[in-house]
Design a protein around this motif. Structure first.
Motif, PDB file in Angstrom:
ATOM      1  N   UNK A 232     -19.772   7.925  -8.426  1.00 54.63           N
ATOM      2  CA  UNK A 232     -20.020   8.072  -6.943  1.00 54.63           C
ATOM      3  C   UNK A 232     -19.092   8.782  -6.325  1.00 54.63           C
ATOM      4  N   UNK A 233     -17.598   8.895  -6.720  1.00 53.33           N
ATOM      5  CA  UNK A 233     -16.771   9.927  -6.218  1.00 53.33           C
ATOM      6  C   UNK A 233     -17.099  11.340  -6.376  1.00 53.33           C
ATOM      7  N   UNK A 234     -17.571  11.599  -7.717  1.00 53.26           N
ATOM      8  CA  UNK A 234     -17.814  12.994  -8.056  1.00 53.26           C
ATOM      9  C   UNK A 234     -19.052  13.387  -7.574  1.00 53.26           C
ATOM     10  N   UNK A 235     -20.092  12.641  -7.184  1.00 48.00           N
ATOM     11  CA  UNK A 235     -21.374  13.064  -6.847  1.00 48.00           C
ATOM     12  C   UNK A 235     -21.459  13.001  -5.243  1.00 48.00           C
ATOM     13  N   UNK A 236     -20.871  12.189  -4.548  1.00 48.09           N
ATOM     14  CA  UNK A 236     -20.694  11.754  -3.371  1.00 48.09           C
ATOM     15  C   UNK A 236     -22.370  11.359  -3.151  1.00 48.09           C
ATOM     16  N   UNK A 237     -22.851  10.494  -3.961  1.00 47.79           N
ATOM     17  CA  UNK A 237     -24.370   9.763  -3.790  1.00 47.79           C
ATOM     18  C   UNK A 237     -23.848   8.412  -3.151  1.00 47.79           C
TER      19      UNK A 237
END
Length: 306
Positions: A232-237
């Motif tokens: 979630x942090x990497x993708x900002x999804x």
């Protein structure tokens, strides 16, 4: 908690379910859960273990549960839980989807519409594989990120494709994998999100090694996987929590919660535990409200994984 004869029971269910599914599906669900409730009534040792676990959970949560009633219902729901989504392994989409009562679908659809992919954050509460089944039936582009589930419906298994860089087969993970395997699987999962697809994974997985954080659940501390936080942090999804329980009508009551986006530093060791605990608190509230859908949680202090 393992029970004697689990393998025998699974073979019986596989043989009986095709016949049981000919009945109205809520009736079929009551028959399947009735196997567990009958076993609970007939097996004193089993009943005592369930009663003790329910009573202990009630004390921890400060709940005045009707221990015998919750214990019996929990034993019945254990059988439904172990049968995963095989009860709705039917050809008709309409017949399968009629088993679902869905709340908060607008949260999911709004998250998907953003085009950044979506993490559907599940758990082992209630009918935990049924949200994935529902997503497949509604043609959401979803991939599972978890250990390969056993004893699932033929319908779900047919969606586990084996070809292409984002194939489902490459997204199943193993506790026996090494650090390089873990890194590769996370990169593949990140590509799934970047492509705009949904990633279905659990936030209550007890794990060891890297990408874990300590959390408190039912008055005990465990280390939980933080893979969902890293992704979630990497993708900002956006992350959409989902909970699914078996209702009094023997149908699946599924709730999608409002989405949230994790900050980019959420995966840092100093931050990850906060986000793990946030989800565990949501999960514990579900156990408080619906203890008969708690599956293995009340037995976790025995050191046995769900």
């Amino acid at each position: 908690m393992d029970r004697r004869g689990v393998k025998v029971r699974k073979r019986f269910l596989r043989g009986a379910l095709p016949l049981v599914r000919l009945l109205p599906l809520p009736t079929a669900a009551r028959i399947v859960s009735g196997i567990g409730r009958l076993e609970h009534r007939m097996n004193r040792g089993l009943r005592l273990r369930f009663d003790e676990a329910v009573a202990r959970g009630g004390r921890i949560l400060g709940c005045d549960w009707d221990v015998p009633a919750v214990s019996n219902q929990l034993a019945g729901n254990h059988i439904l839980w172990r049968s995963r989504d095989m009860l709705v392994d039917v050809a008709s989409n309409a017949r399968a989807l009629a088993m679902f009562e869905v709340e908060g679908r607008e949260h999911l659809d709004a998250a998907v519409a953003g085009g950044k992919g979506c993490i559907v954050l599940t758990s082992h509460f209630g009918a935990h594989m049924l949200p994935a089944h529902w997503l497949y039936r509604n043609d959401y582009p979803v991939k599972l990120y978890m250990e390969k589930p056993r004893s699932v419906s033929r319908y779900m298994a047919s969606r586990f494709d084996h070809e292409g860089p984002l194939s489902q087969d490459k997204l199943f993970i193993s506790r026996k994998g090494d650090a390089s395997d873990a890194a590769s699987s996370i990169l593949r999962a990140a590509r799934v999100l970047k492509s705009g697809m949904l990633l279905f994974l659990a936030g209550d997985v007890r794990w060891t090694g890297r990408l874990t954080a300590e959390g408190r659940f039912l008055d005990r501390r465990h280390h939980f996987s933080t893979t969902w936080i890293a992704l979630g942090a990497m993708s900002q999804a956006p992350v959409v929590p989902v909970f699914c329980r078996v209702g009094e009508d023997a149908r699946y009551h599924m709730e999608f919660r409002p989405s949230f986006v994790l900050p980019r530093d959420a995966q840092d060791d100093a931050k990850a535990g906060e986000h793990v605990q946030r989800f565990l608190d949501m999960l514990q509230e579900q156990v408080r409200r619906y203890p008969a859908d708690s599956n293995e949680y009340l037995f976790w202090e025995d050191g046995v994984a769900a």
